[in-house]
Design a protein around this motif. Structure first.
Motif, mmCIF file in Angstrom:
data_model
loop_
_atom_site.group_PDB
_atom_site.id
_atom_site.type_symbol
_atom_site.label_atom_id
_atom_site.label_comp_id
_atom_site.label_asym_id
_atom_site.label_seq_id
_atom_site.Cartn_x
_atom_site.Cartn_y
_atom_site.Cartn_z
ATOM 1 N N ALA A 30 0.839 -1.206 0.000
ATOM 2 C CA ALA A 30 0.000 0.000 0.000
ATOM 3 C C ALA A 30 0.866 1.245 0.000
ATOM 4 C CB ALA A 30 -0.921 0.003 1.213
ATOM 5 N N GLN A 31 2.025 1.178 0.664
ATOM 6 C CA GLN A 31 2.942 2.311 0.648
ATOM 7 C C GLN A 31 3.487 2.534 -0.751
ATOM 8 O OE1 GLN A 31 5.945 2.550 3.714
ATOM 9 N NE2 GLN A 31 4.864 1.011 4.894
ATOM 10 N N VAL A 32 3.801 1.453 -1.450
ATOM 11 C CA VAL A 32 4.306 1.586 -2.817
ATOM 12 C C VAL A 32 3.260 2.252 -3.690
ATOM 13 C CG1 VAL A 32 5.112 0.337 -4.841
ATOM 14 C CG2 VAL A 32 5.860 -0.381 -2.574
ATOM 15 N N ASP A 33 2.000 1.842 -3.535
ATOM 16 C CA ASP A 33 0.924 2.475 -4.306
ATOM 17 C C ASP A 33 0.838 3.961 -3.988
ATOM 18 O OD1 ASP A 33 0.290 0.061 -5.437
ATOM 19 O OD2 ASP A 33 -1.343 -0.377 -4.042
ATOM 20 N N SER A 34 0.959 4.311 -2.715
ATOM 21 C CA SER A 34 0.838 5.717 -2.329
ATOM 22 C C SER A 34 2.048 6.522 -2.742
ATOM 23 C CB SER A 34 0.647 5.839 -0.822
ATOM 24 O OG SER A 34 1.813 5.476 -0.127
ATOM 25 N N ALA A 35 3.149 5.847 -3.091
ATOM 26 C CA ALA A 35 4.361 6.539 -3.519
ATOM 27 C C ALA A 35 4.290 6.968 -4.973
ATOM 28 C CB ALA A 35 5.576 5.635 -3.316
ATOM 29 N N GLN A 36 3.206 6.657 -5.649
ATOM 30 C CA GLN A 36 2.993 7.087 -7.029
ATOM 31 C C GLN A 36 2.168 8.367 -6.986
ATOM 32 O OE1 GLN A 36 1.247 3.810 -9.129
ATOM 33 N NE2 GLN A 36 2.630 2.340 -8.209
ATOM 34 N N ALA A 37 2.837 9.484 -7.118
ATOM 35 C CA ALA A 37 2.171 10.771 -6.977
ATOM 36 C C ALA A 37 2.667 11.734 -8.025
ATOM 37 C CB ALA A 37 2.436 11.344 -5.592
ATOM 38 N N ASP A 38 1.848 12.729 -8.348
ATOM 39 C CA ASP A 38 2.331 13.710 -9.296
ATOM 40 C C ASP A 38 3.285 14.674 -8.600
ATOM 41 O OD1 ASP A 38 -0.840 15.543 -9.317
ATOM 42 O OD2 ASP A 38 0.825 15.587 -7.890
ATOM 43 N N SER A 39 3.960 15.487 -9.391
ATOM 44 C CA SER A 39 5.015 16.337 -8.873
ATOM 45 C C SER A 39 4.518 17.268 -7.782
ATOM 46 C CB SER A 39 5.622 17.143 -10.023
ATOM 47 O OG SER A 39 6.624 17.996 -9.577
ATOM 48 N N ALA A 40 3.299 17.759 -7.913
ATOM 49 C CA ALA A 40 2.761 18.713 -6.952
ATOM 50 C C ALA A 40 2.611 18.096 -5.565
ATOM 51 C CB ALA A 40 1.424 19.245 -7.444
ATOM 52 N N ALA A 41 2.442 16.769 -5.486
ATOM 53 C CA ALA A 41 2.222 16.103 -4.204
ATOM 54 C C ALA A 41 3.532 15.762 -3.504
ATOM 55 C CB ALA A 41 1.415 14.825 -4.420
ATOM 56 N N MET A 42 4.642 15.926 -4.173
ATOM 57 C CA MET A 42 5.922 15.540 -3.592
ATOM 58 C C MET A 42 6.380 16.564 -2.559
ATOM 59 S SD MET A 42 8.068 14.137 -6.830
ATOM 60 C CE MET A 42 7.445 12.827 -7.873
ATOM 61 N N PHE A 109 9.959 10.248 -7.490
ATOM 62 C CA PHE A 109 10.850 11.284 -6.973
ATOM 63 C C PHE A 109 11.388 12.152 -8.107
ATOM 64 C CE2 PHE A 109 13.955 8.026 -8.133
ATOM 65 C CZ PHE A 109 14.987 8.765 -8.683
ATOM 66 N N GLU A 110 11.924 13.295 -7.706
ATOM 67 C CA GLU A 110 12.738 14.140 -8.574
ATOM 68 C C GLU A 110 13.988 14.516 -7.789
ATOM 69 O OE1 GLU A 110 10.577 17.473 -10.095
ATOM 70 O OE2 GLU A 110 9.023 16.211 -11.025
ATOM 71 N N ARG A 236 13.153 15.511 -3.905
ATOM 72 C CA ARG A 236 11.721 15.676 -3.692
ATOM 73 C C ARG A 236 11.057 14.357 -4.056
ATOM 74 N NH1 ARG A 236 9.418 18.498 -7.360
ATOM 75 N NH2 ARG A 236 7.636 19.193 -6.124
ATOM 76 N N GLY A 237 10.123 13.916 -3.235
ATOM 77 C CA GLY A 237 9.480 12.660 -3.572
ATOM 78 C C GLY A 237 8.474 12.226 -2.544
ATOM 79 N N VAL A 238 8.056 10.979 -2.673
ATOM 80 C CA VAL A 238 7.121 10.359 -1.746
ATOM 81 C C VAL A 238 7.879 9.268 -1.003
ATOM 82 C CG1 VAL A 238 4.932 9.153 -1.491
ATOM 83 C CG2 VAL A 238 5.227 10.841 -3.318
ATOM 84 N N ARG A 239 8.003 9.452 0.309
ATOM 85 C CA ARG A 239 8.776 8.530 1.130
ATOM 86 C C ARG A 239 8.038 7.206 1.304
ATOM 87 N NH1 ARG A 239 12.816 9.816 4.813
ATOM 88 N NH2 ARG A 239 12.158 12.017 4.809
#
Length: 248
Positions: A30-42, A109-110, A236-239
């Motif tokens: 579920a964390q991996v799924d939530s780690a897929q986000a657009d740039s604005a959410a990072m 991430f970026e 920048r990214g989703v941890r």
């Protein structure tokens, strides 16, 4: 419903130096799924200028990395200096000199950074960035080589075998200029496997690939076997958090 888990490796400092063991980690799918986000959410996870040292980083060969100063007076600046080819021997044909960002696992991430090569000009002089790092045998990296062939200036994957290129788009060669800092950006989107590499021109990708093998991992800096400088790293990214490994 039973929760599924993605099993991987969270690499600690001892894991990449001289045959020490690698710690096992588990990552909730579920964390991996939530780690897929657009740039604005990072969110900004790391901003590193090396002014306070390099305690956040874990090199494959500590004696080949140090924090140095560049410039004089008000222009003095601290940089992360790679001193040449590491003595680290990877399990498969892949770069030797790697310094990973500790305790930070990301999905989307970026990463931006400044980089300078100190290697004399030759066909394969390079600097590299590592990402999706699961363990010493499974990760992605980009090789920013001076001249392009099947083993240089490409995006690669190491997956329990010698590295193979996965670039769909590259270029004739990374235009290194001696004693010049260059701007670098890496973009990763897990949902469609996108990997984009930008070099100096932040509007047009220098390289492009798509691959979905590794949906999360550590990031790192380095080179195949050359020397250079790194500075002003921003991630920048989703941890993605690694759960504690149950006791046996």
């Amino acid at each position: 419903m039973r929760r599924a888990f993605v099993w991987g490796w969270l690499v600690g400092l001892s894991s990449v130096v001289g045959g020490a063991s690698v710690a096992t980690a588990q990552v909730d799918s579920a964390q991996v799924d939530s780690a897929q986000a657009d740039s604005a959410a990072m969110e900004v996870l790391v901003e590193e200028d090396f002014e306070s040292g390099a305690e956040r980083w874990q090199p494959t060969d500590a004696k080949k990395w140090r924090v140095d100063t560049e410039g004089e007076g008000n222009n003095k600046n601290h940089v992360y200096h790679l001193l040449g080819k590491s003595d680290y021997a990877p399990p498969h044909r892949s770069p030797h000199s790697i310094s990973l960002l500790k305790d930070t696992i990301v999905g989307d991430f970026e990463l931006t950074a400044k980089v300078k090569t100190l290697q004399t000009s030759r066909a394969h002089r390079d600097m590299c960035v590592f990402f999706g790092y699961q363990n010493p045998a499974q990760f992605y990296y980009v090789h920013l080589g001076e001249r392009t062939d099947d083993h240089a200036n490409q995006i690669f994957v190491v997956d329990k075998a010698p590295r193979i290129k996965i670039s769909e788009k590259t270029n004739p060669g990374t235009p290194w200029k001696d004693d010049t800092w260059h701007d670098l950006k890496i973009v990763r989107r897990v949902s469609d496997g996108l990997i984009e590499i930008y070099f100096d021109d932040m509007d047009k990708p220098h390289m492009v690939a798509h691959d979905k093998r590794f949906a999360w991992g550590q990031v790192g800096l380095g080179s195949f076997d050359d020397l250079g400088l790194w500075d002003d790293v921003q991630l920048r990214g989703v941890r993605v958090k690694a759960a504690a490994t149950p006791s046996p």
